[in-house]
Design an enzyme around this catalytic site. Structure first.
Site, PDB file in Angstrom:
ATOM      1  N   CYS A  77      -4.025   0.773  -2.792  1.00 58.66           N
ATOM      2  CA  CYS A  77      -3.911  -0.882  -1.881  1.00 58.66           C
ATOM      3  C   CYS A  77      -2.780  -1.599  -2.337  1.00 58.66           C
ATOM      4  CB  CYS A  77      -5.213  -1.433  -2.077  1.00 58.66           C
ATOM      5  SG  CYS A  77      -6.621  -0.563  -0.943  1.00 58.66           S
ATOM      6  N   CYS A  90     -10.228  -4.881   0.696  1.00 60.70           N
ATOM      7  CA  CYS A  90     -11.321  -4.044   0.982  1.00 60.70           C
ATOM      8  C   CYS A  90     -12.209  -4.064  -0.289  1.00 60.70           C
ATOM      9  CB  CYS A  90     -10.580  -2.518   0.875  1.00 60.70           C
ATOM     10  SG  CYS A  90     -10.102  -1.728  -0.567  1.00 60.70           S
ATOM     11  N   GLU A 136       0.110   5.217   0.739  1.00 62.90           N
ATOM     12  CA  GLU A 136      -0.818   6.199   1.146  1.00 62.90           C
ATOM     13  C   GLU A 136      -0.405   7.603   0.503  1.00 62.90           C
ATOM     14  OE1 GLU A 136      -1.100   5.562   5.263  1.00 62.90           O
ATOM     15  OE2 GLU A 136      -2.473   3.741   5.030  1.00 62.90           O
ATOM     16  N   GLU A 186      -3.186  -4.880  -3.330  1.00 58.44           N
ATOM     17  CA  GLU A 186      -3.595  -5.574  -4.285  1.00 58.44           C
ATOM     18  C   GLU A 186      -3.792  -4.870  -5.585  1.00 58.44           C
ATOM     19  OE1 GLU A 186      -4.893  -4.937  -1.200  1.00 58.44           O
ATOM     20  OE2 GLU A 186      -6.397  -6.367  -0.697  1.00 58.44           O
ATOM     21  N   CYS A 238     -10.884  -3.265  -3.738  1.00 52.07           N
ATOM     22  CA  CYS A 238      -9.746  -4.301  -4.110  1.00 52.07           C
ATOM     23  C   CYS A 238     -10.731  -5.603  -4.501  1.00 52.07           C
ATOM     24  CB  CYS A 238      -8.857  -4.633  -3.185  1.00 52.07           C
ATOM     25  SG  CYS A 238      -7.687  -3.349  -3.004  1.00 52.07           S
ATOM     26  N   ASN A 292       0.819  -1.323  -0.094  1.00 49.11           N
ATOM     27  CA  ASN A 292      -0.066   0.032   0.112  1.00 49.11           C
ATOM     28  C   ASN A 292       0.841   1.385   0.086  1.00 49.11           C
ATOM     29  OD1 ASN A 292       0.612  -0.884   2.770  1.00 49.11           O
ATOM     30  ND2 ASN A 292      -1.182   0.320   3.478  1.00 49.11           N
TER      31      ASN A 292
END
Ligand SMILES: [Zn+2]
Length: 140
Positions: free
Chosen positions: A59, A92, A51, A61, A95, A49
């Site tokens: 993310c 999430c 940010e 993924e 994802c 990830n």
């Protein structure tokens, strides 16, 4: 329904996944995540990830899927996700839809604990039941 099968990670892959998780840029959530996906060709793609200050991060993924797409592959066989602790770090909602785009009924999503041991695994149908996908759109 048959139980989905997945190949346990090799020690080298487990270490690579932990290393990529530990490389995550997660200063806001302090929740580093790593993802490793394996395609039909057997190639591995890693992501972590990333940010940003506007809280619209990327993310793990999504990073791994982006790396796969950049290499011209389109089908996920197995996707491993590792978080920082011993709780389930499932993909999430965004994802799940992103994984769905490149999943097959045989795709397995494996959620690992912080040391890389499998906690739980899912088929795409279990993770995103009755999902919307490319076949739901009219042919172009
Ligand atoms: Zn996500």
């Amino acid at each position: 329904m048959t139980e989905p099968h997945f190949t346990p990670l090799s020690e080298a892959s487990r270490r690579a996944l932990i290393a990529v998780r530990d490389s995550a840029y997660a200063p806001y959530s302090r929740h580093p995540v790593g993802a490793l996906l394996i395609t039909e060709s057997g190639r591995h793609y890693l992501g972590c990830n990333v940010e940003s200050a506007n809280f619209k991060g990327l993310c793990a993924e999504a990073g791994a899927i982006g790396a796969m797409i950049a290499q011209g592959e389109r089908e996920i066989v197995t996707l491993y996700v590792i978080g920082p602790g011993h709780h389930l770090c499932t993909p999430c909602g965004d994802c799940r839809q992103r994984i769905r785009e490149f999943a097959t009924p045989a795709t397995v999503i494996v959620v690992l604990d912080g040391e890389g041991n499998p906690l739980k695994h899912y088929t795409m149908e279990e993770l995103l039941p009755d999902s919307f996908g490319p076949e739901n759109l009219p042919p172009s």
